[in-house]
Design an enzyme around this catalytic site. Structure first.
Site, PDB file in Angstrom:
ATOM      1  N   ASP A  38       0.792  -1.240   0.000  1.00 30.82           N
ATOM      2  CA  ASP A  38       0.000   0.000   0.000  1.00 30.82           C
ATOM      3  C   ASP A  38       0.823   1.288   0.000  1.00 30.82           C
ATOM      4  O   ASP A  38       0.277   2.380  -0.190  1.00 30.82           O
ATOM      5  CB  ASP A  38      -0.995   0.007   1.171  1.00 30.82           C
ATOM      6  N   HIS A  51       6.664  -7.770  -1.247  1.00 33.10           N
ATOM      7  CA  HIS A  51       5.589  -8.182  -2.152  1.00 33.10           C
ATOM      8  C   HIS A  51       5.257  -7.134  -3.215  1.00 33.10           C
ATOM      9  O   HIS A  51       4.206  -7.192  -3.849  1.00 33.10           O
ATOM     10  CB  HIS A  51       4.329  -8.533  -1.346  1.00 33.10           C
ATOM     11  N   CYS A  86       7.726  -7.183 -21.856  1.00 31.48           N
ATOM     12  CA  CYS A  86       9.087  -6.629 -21.817  1.00 31.48           C
ATOM     13  C   CYS A  86       9.556  -6.297 -20.398  1.00 31.48           C
ATOM     14  O   CYS A  86      10.713  -5.964 -20.183  1.00 31.48           O
ATOM     15  CB  CYS A  86       9.204  -5.409 -22.736  1.00 31.48           C
ATOM     16  N   CYS A 138       1.212  -1.610 -22.168  1.00 32.64           N
ATOM     17  CA  CYS A 138       2.586  -1.110 -22.078  1.00 32.64           C
ATOM     18  C   CYS A 138       2.813  -0.053 -23.159  1.00 32.64           C
ATOM     19  O   CYS A 138       2.469  -0.267 -24.330  1.00 32.64           O
ATOM     20  CB  CYS A 138       3.552  -2.280 -22.270  1.00 32.64           C
ATOM     21  N   GLY A 198       1.435  -7.293  12.982  1.00 35.33           N
ATOM     22  CA  GLY A 198       0.229  -7.438  12.161  1.00 35.33           C
ATOM     23  C   GLY A 198       0.359  -8.394  11.002  1.00 35.33           C
ATOM     24  O   GLY A 198      -0.148  -8.129   9.915  1.00 35.33           O
ATOM     25  N   THR A 199       1.032  -9.501  11.251  1.00 38.42           N
ATOM     26  CA  THR A 199       1.088 -10.514  10.195  1.00 38.42           C
ATOM     27  C   THR A 199       0.687 -11.861  10.769  1.00 38.42           C
ATOM     28  O   THR A 199       1.074 -12.212  11.879  1.00 38.42           O
ATOM     29  CB  THR A 199       2.471 -10.552   9.495  1.00 38.42           C
ATOM     30  N   SER A 200      -0.132 -12.580   9.972  1.00 37.23           N
ATOM     31  CA  SER A 200      -0.685 -13.834  10.476  1.00 37.23           C
ATOM     32  C   SER A 200       0.366 -14.934  10.555  1.00 37.23           C
ATOM     33  O   SER A 200       0.122 -15.976  11.160  1.00 37.23           O
ATOM     34  CB  SER A 200      -1.834 -14.278   9.570  1.00 37.23           C
ATOM     35  N   ASN A 226       0.193  -8.177  17.705  1.00 33.74           N
ATOM     36  CA  ASN A 226      -0.919  -8.681  16.904  1.00 33.74           C
ATOM     37  C   ASN A 226      -2.188  -8.631  17.761  1.00 33.74           C
ATOM     38  O   ASN A 226      -2.111  -8.592  18.982  1.00 33.74           O
ATOM     39  CB  ASN A 226      -0.644 -10.122  16.453  1.00 33.74           C
TER      40      ASN A 226
END
Ligand code: NAD
Ligand code: ZN
Length: 250
Positions: A107, A122, A133, A151, A191-193, A217
């Protein structure tokens, strides 16, 4: 002092004594900015699960459908602002000798709140990559002029420049992350599972090399038993309580 307050005090001390800090963030840190996580009910779009859309197969099967989902996500993110958790991490970077932020989020909110040494494992929602390309362009249009976008160099269709399920993370990104883990004194996992690899293994690598790992968490995760401390609560409320200007290393 209640149990959480004691743990927060403990985490503060450990961070204050650390010359090198690494932070790993997941979708949870942006939840208080109004961006849905994948595991929450509000993460669904037209009753599709993210695992059905964020894959190369889904894209080649129906590029327009996958792009429509990304338009929905881009629209939400465009209206979102960093929350106190993001700003606390920018403060922490400013006062830490050696600081790396690894994020699974696409984000871009960590850049807006002021972090600088960021590894986006990510990718980024605002970049489009040509499927032929490989040319990458920034695109902040919501809605886009054409779906899927084309593109400008070769005319082929573009895809979001993100890492999908069943795709590999670029090797240089992994190398940079592992090097930062090796150098750190303390790792914060927020905040990650802990289900999606390789982020899930990063905390394990840190523990195996004797680092202090602190997790924030809403709930316990499968990895919590491995870590030194788990602070249960909203990252936007807990993170501002953690940093201090009284650093003790020389
Ligand atoms: P996830 O959706 O699987 O899990 C989110 C985790 O955050 C959960 O463990 C939940 O308990 C926790 N959480 C929710 N609200 C919180 C809060 N206020 N404070 C602290 N913790 C909170 O997300 P994930 O583990 O990051 O991985 C899934 C994938 O989803 C990643 O690859 C990521 O790229 C992608 N994703 C990114 C965004 C984004 O860019 N903001 C949003 C959704 C999904
Ligand atoms: Zn091209």
């Amino acid at each position: 002092m209640d149990e959480l307050a004691e743990k927060i005090a403990d985490a503060r001390d450990r961070l204050a004594g650390a010359a090198s800090i690494i932070v790993l963030t997941g979708a949870g840190i942006s939840a208080e900015s109004g961006i849905p996580t994948f595991r929450g009910q509000e993460g669904l779009w037209q009753s599709f699960r993210p695992e059905e859309l964020a894959t190369p197969d889904a894209f080649w099967n129906d590029p327009k459908l996958v792009w429509e989902w990304y338009e929905w996500r881009r629209n939400i993110v465009k209206q979102a602002k960093p929350n106190p958790g993001h700003y606390a991490l920018a403060e922490l970077e400013a006062e830490t000798h050696n600081f790396t932020l690894i994020t699974q989020n696409i984000d871009g909110l960590h850049q807006i709140s002021g972090n600088r040494n960021i590894v986006e494992i990510h990718g980024n929602l605002w970049q489009v990559r040509c499927t032929k390309c490989g040319d990458i362009v920034e695109n902040h249009d919501v809605p886009m002029a054409e779906l899927p976008p084309r593109c400008q160099k070769c005319g082929e269709i573009g895809r979001p420049n993100v890492v999908w399920f069943n795709e590999v993370i670029p090797m240089d990104v992994i190398d940079r992350s592992l090097k930062a883990i090796e150098e750190c004194d303390v790792m914060l996992i927020i905040g990650t599972s802990g289900i999606v690899e390789p982020a899930a293994s990063m905390g394990l690598v840190a523990k195996q090399t004797g680092k202090c790992v602190i997790e924030i968490n809403l709930e316990m995760t499968p990895s919590s038993p491995l870590y030194d401390l788990t602070l249960l609560g909203k990252s936007g409320e807990i993170l501002p309580l953690l940093y201090t200007t009284e650093r003790t290393y020389s």
